[in-house]
Enzyme design. Structure first.
Site, PDB file in Angstrom:
ATOM      1  N   CYS A 197       0.838  -1.202   0.000  1.00 35.53           N
ATOM      2  CA  CYS A 197       0.000   0.000   0.000  1.00 35.53           C
ATOM      3  C   CYS A 197       0.876   1.256   0.000  1.00 35.53           C
ATOM      4  CB  CYS A 197      -0.993  -0.043   1.149  1.00 35.53           C
ATOM      5  SG  CYS A 197      -2.504   0.858   0.744  1.00 35.53           S
TER       6      CYS A 197
ATOM      7  N   HIS B 196      -3.594  -5.214   0.322  1.00 37.38           N
ATOM      8  CA  HIS B 196      -2.970  -5.747   1.547  1.00 37.38           C
ATOM      9  C   HIS B 196      -2.987  -7.272   1.541  1.00 37.38           C
ATOM     10  CE1 HIS B 196      -2.782  -1.963   3.940  1.00 37.38           C
ATOM     11  NE2 HIS B 196      -3.685  -1.607   3.044  1.00 37.38           N
TER      12      HIS B 196
ATOM     13  N   GLU C 145      -1.421  -9.191   3.405  1.00 35.60           N
ATOM     14  CA  GLU C 145      -1.297  -9.724   4.775  1.00 35.60           C
ATOM     15  C   GLU C 145      -2.641 -10.079   5.396  1.00 35.60           C
ATOM     16  OE1 GLU C 145      -0.935  -6.591   3.878  1.00 35.60           O
ATOM     17  OE2 GLU C 145      -1.390  -5.159   5.474  1.00 35.60           O
TER      18      GLU C 145
HETATM   19  N1  GLN Z   1      -2.052   6.620   2.675  1.00 36.47           N
HETATM   20  C1  GLN Z   1      -2.148   5.842   1.472  1.00 36.47           C
HETATM   21  C2  GLN Z   1      -3.522   5.973   0.829  1.00 36.47           C
HETATM   22  O1  GLN Z   1      -4.472   6.327   1.475  1.00 36.47           O
HETATM   23  C3  GLN Z   1      -1.813   4.397   1.734  1.00 36.47           C
HETATM   24  C4  GLN Z   1      -2.771   3.721   2.666  1.00 36.47           C
HETATM   25  C5  GLN Z   1      -2.247   2.434   3.257  1.00 36.47           C
HETATM   26  O2  GLN Z   1      -1.042   2.181   3.259  1.00 36.47           O
HETATM   27  N2  GLN Z   1      -3.130   1.615   3.802  1.00 36.47           N
HETATM   28  O3  GLN Z   1      -3.655   5.695  -0.324  1.00 36.47           O
END
Ligand code: GLN
Length: 540
Positions: A383, A510, A512
């Site tokens: 992310c 994600h 994970e």
């Molecule tokens: N801050 C980034 C976004 O909102 C990444 C979010 C995250 O890593 N969950 O796109």
């Protein structure tokens, strides 16, 4: 089995005794006997969900398939049971009140005074029974956050009292307490447990089973004493000794016959054999690794273990799949500077840059990624970690010096990562990100495709507002960073990777959240495999 049985798991004496792991372990044992089980967590705080909480407050925010932002215990449930949970598996006081107040505004209470009892308790009971309604589950295990005696837990305990009264033999209560060991006198002390049960009794609930967390074994005398003072049978005093790993707990609970006692109390047959062969094999491999790799987890919440819970657990699953041990080095991205780079990262066989929000620590992450890219160190960016990898490449390979995400620098000339169109008008923070599962189409002949085997379209969970800006994609691909996964409907770049690097992958989703003991996530498995290969190449 006809009626769904409801099992409550409450806590006493102290918090953090591991109610989530006990709940998941009991569920595992019942599942291994062939029952369908689900677990639910009730959290007594007023936030509607933990999505708006800082990870330092409440640990990681776990995301389900249906896009619910939930307590991290749901991660344990999924990892142990290999089942999906949903919004219905995590209820907070905020959510209960929100529902009741919405009903009140609609006039659904027909002029009645709306009160904690019965309206709030009815809504709590409705949320618990909802999971059992369709008859899909033989057992609904409900873990109640906090400890008995907390002011904010009271409506939940009252709901348990009512359900126990209404359901009689279809319901039972397991209370997890602490038996402290006093080193000075060499004694285990039962008094805190006695007091906790007394507090529970004052609320009208007699626990059926006591699970006693302890650092020393409980002998027969102490079990007898606890049983006598707390009105439970002796076989219902279950020892929960400190374990090397949470994955030991199901087997420890089996030794203590927790599942058998539960079945007997609910008048269910106990002759079904529990099939735990795969679990035992997993544990054996976990405890007997053939090699070891060091992987750096770079983030800004590294001082709290719970902040990156699912990532740490995914590494355990992936390590076992590779017959190795992953030594996770947690590195604060704010401590990384040009001067400290090789000192902090020099010994690592792999680098993972964690998800996150906001400006703090971002430059350290970008420096770590440059180091991984230039030194051929296997890299996985999740992310924000993927977004940083893209920014690093734009700055240092494409030469776009002010490249950034508009999250950190709204005025950059090169908004490589930009807010999603659908997010632009949203002002509320809670539950408004791009959340839950989305499909992603994999590009042939890429590392990503290789990881996922025969699948062309995968489905992964998201939690973000920003995305890769497609205006720059052509330049990236020409210079060696390619999009290896795309959302087919909205054309969003979901996976990037470097063509000329041993293993450098960034994912907007994600992975994970989907790794379980039974199904280690292929991205983690292949990342660890790459780390092993690179480390062995150095040794040889
Ligand atoms: N801050 C980034 C976004 O909102 C990444 C979010 C995250 O890593 N969950 O796109």
């Amino acid at each position: 089995m006809s009626d769904t049985k409801y099992i409550f798991v409450t806590g006493g004496v102290a918090s953090s005794l591991g109610k989530g792991i006990i709940s998941a372990s009991l569920a595992k044992l019942l599942q291994a006997r062939g029952f369908n089980v689900t677990i639910q967590k009730l959290d007594p705080y007023i936030n509607v969900d933990p999505g708006t909480m800082n990870p330092f407050e409440h640990g990681e925010c776990y995301v389900t398939e249906d896009g619910a932002e939930t307590d991290l215990d749901l991660g344990h449930y999924e990892r142990f049971l290999n089942i999906s949970t949903s919004q219905a598996n995590n209820i907070t006081t905020g959510r209960i009140y929100q529902t009741v107040i919405t009903k009140e505004r609609k006039g659904e209470y027909l002029g009645k005074t709306v009160q904690v009892i019965p309206h709030i308790t009815d809504e709590i009971k409705r949320s618990i029974k909802l999971l059992g309604e369709d008859g899909d589950y033989d057992f609904v295990i409900t873990e109640i956050g906090g400890t008995v005696g907390d002011i904010e837990s009271l409506p939940y305990i009252e709901a348990v009292r009512q359900m126990k009264w209404e359901m009689k033999t279809d319901c039972l209560v397991i209370h997890l307490t602490l038996i402290p060991y006093l080193a000075a006198s060499g004694e285990l002390k039962t008094k805190p447990t006695q007091h906790s049960v007394k507090t529970f009794l004052e609320a009208g609930v007699q626990p059926d089973i006591l699970v006693c967390r302890t650092e020393k074994h409980l002998d027969t005398d102490i079990r007898k004493k606890i049983a006598l003072f707390c009105n439970v049978t002796q076989d219902a005093v279950i020892e929960s000794i400190d374990a090397d790993t949470i994955y030991d707990v199901p087997l420890l609970m089996k030794e203590e016959k927790l599942d058998k006692v539960v079945l007997e109390m609910l008048s269910l047959p106990t002759d079904t054999a529990a099939d735990l062969d795969d679990w035992i094999q997993f544990l054996n491999k976990l405890k007997n690794p053939k090699r070891k790799v060091r992987i750096g987890l770079i983030g800004k919440y590294v001082k709290l273990n719970d902040a990156y819970k699912s990532i740490a657990e995914s590494f355990i699953h992936a390590a076992v799949a590779n017959d190795c041990e992953v030594k996770l080095e947690r590195i604060d991205s704010e401590d990384i500077s040009e001067e400290s780079l090789s000192d902090k990262l020099g010994d690592l066989n792999g680098i993972l840059v964690a998800p996150g929000f906001g400006e703090r620590g971002i430059e350290g992450k970008i420096m770590a990624i440059k180091y991984a890219r230039e030194n051929g160190i296997p890299f996985l960016g999740i992310c924000l970690g993927m977004q940083c990898a893209v920014i690093e490449f734009a700055r240092n390979v494409l030469g776009l010096k002010d490249a950034h995400s508009t999250e950190m620098n709204p005025d950059t000339e090169n908004p490589i990562i930009d807010i999603m169109e659908s997010q632009k008008k949203i002002t509320d923070k809670g539950g408004t990100m791009r959340l839950g599962v989305y499909p992603c189409e994999l590009t042939n002949n890429t590392k990503a495709k290789k990881c996922y085997g025969s699948a062309n379209i995968i489905s992964e969970r998201h939690r973000h507002r920003f995305e890769f800006n497609n205006e720059f994609l052509e330049d990236f691909e020409k210079s060696g960073m390619i999009a290896s996964g795309i959302n087919p409907e909205f054309d969003l770049v979901e996976i990037i990777e470097l063509r000329d690097h041993p293993w450098f992958v960034g994912v907007q989703f994600h992975p994970e959240y989907k790794s379980t003991v039974a199904n280690p996530h292929p991205l983690f498995v292949n990342f660890v495999k790459a780390a092993i290969e690179v480390s062995e190449a150095i040794i040889n």
